[in-house]
Write a protein that holds these residues in place. Structure first.
Motif, PDB file in Angstrom:
ATOM      1  N   GLY A  30       0.781  -1.230   0.000  1.00  0.00           N
ATOM      2  CA  GLY A  30       0.000   0.000   0.000  1.00  0.00           C
ATOM      3  C   GLY A  30       0.809   1.275   0.000  1.00  0.00           C
ATOM      4  O   GLY A  30       0.565   2.182  -0.775  1.00  0.00           O
ATOM      5  N   HIS A  31       1.804   1.364   0.874  1.00  0.00           N
ATOM      6  CA  HIS A  31       2.612   2.586   0.973  1.00  0.00           C
ATOM      7  C   HIS A  31       3.963   2.216   1.572  1.00  0.00           C
ATOM      8  O   HIS A  31       4.236   1.052   1.855  1.00  0.00           O
ATOM      9  CB  HIS A  31       1.896   3.652   1.818  1.00  0.00           C
ATOM     10  N   ILE A  32       4.830   3.209   1.728  1.00  0.00           N
ATOM     11  CA  ILE A  32       6.228   3.030   2.165  1.00  0.00           C
ATOM     12  C   ILE A  32       6.929   2.032   1.238  1.00  0.00           C
ATOM     13  O   ILE A  32       7.505   1.043   1.668  1.00  0.00           O
ATOM     14  CB  ILE A  32       6.333   2.599   3.644  1.00  0.00           C
ATOM     15  N   LEU A  33       6.858   2.323  -0.060  1.00  0.00           N
ATOM     16  CA  LEU A  33       7.425   1.404  -1.050  1.00  0.00           C
ATOM     17  C   LEU A  33       8.848   1.775  -1.451  1.00  0.00           C
ATOM     18  O   LEU A  33       9.520   0.981  -2.117  1.00  0.00           O
ATOM     19  CB  LEU A  33       6.527   1.374  -2.290  1.00  0.00           C
ATOM     20  N   THR A  34       9.331   2.952  -1.053  1.00  0.00           N
ATOM     21  CA  THR A  34      10.658   3.379  -1.498  1.00  0.00           C
ATOM     22  C   THR A  34      11.767   2.541  -0.876  1.00  0.00           C
ATOM     23  O   THR A  34      12.782   2.292  -1.510  1.00  0.00           O
ATOM     24  CB  THR A  34      10.896   4.858  -1.152  1.00  0.00           C
ATOM     25  N   LYS A  40      10.996  -7.593  -3.795  1.00  0.00           N
ATOM     26  CA  LYS A  40       9.988  -7.697  -2.738  1.00  0.00           C
ATOM     27  C   LYS A  40       8.635  -7.181  -3.226  1.00  0.00           C
ATOM     28  O   LYS A  40       7.597  -7.806  -3.009  1.00  0.00           O
ATOM     29  CB  LYS A  40      10.448  -6.906  -1.517  1.00  0.00           C
ATOM     30  N   LYS A  41       8.646  -6.030  -3.907  1.00  0.00           N
ATOM     31  CA  LYS A  41       7.395  -5.447  -4.408  1.00  0.00           C
ATOM     32  C   LYS A  41       6.752  -6.338  -5.462  1.00  0.00           C
ATOM     33  O   LYS A  41       5.538  -6.473  -5.517  1.00  0.00           O
ATOM     34  CB  LYS A  41       7.655  -4.060  -4.982  1.00  0.00           C
ATOM     35  N   ARG A  42       7.570  -6.959  -6.302  1.00  0.00           N
ATOM     36  CA  ARG A  42       7.066  -7.868  -7.325  1.00  0.00           C
ATOM     37  C   ARG A  42       6.417  -9.094  -6.679  1.00  0.00           C
ATOM     38  O   ARG A  42       5.352  -9.532  -7.084  1.00  0.00           O
ATOM     39  CB  ARG A  42       8.227  -8.294  -8.227  1.00  0.00           C
TER      40      ARG A  42
END
Length: 65
Positions: A30-34, A40-42
């Motif tokens: 949702g957020h804090i993706l930087t 990990k995001k994938r």
């Protein structure tokens, strides 16, 4: 006996597969993706199944799925 009500929040979050398991999305996208790596995001984008310890409670929330 009256009909049971479906849990509206659970009906938006879970889908039943043809094998009878429940599909869900992973948390943490949702957020804090930087600070999260691309890998990990994938992996967070992919769907997974509900754990067998939680299947009974999801089944109760979705009686007609």
């Amino acid at each position: 006996m009256p009909k049971m009500k479906t849990h509206s929040g659970a009906s938006k979050r879970f889908k039943k597969t043809s094998s009878g398991k429940f599909k869900r999305k992973k948390a943490g996208k949702g957020h804090i993706l930087t600070k999260k790596t691309s890998r990990k995001k994938r992996k967070l984008g992919k769907a997974t199944t509900v754990d067998k310890t939680q299947e009974d409670s999801v089944e109760k929330m979705l009686p007609y799925k």
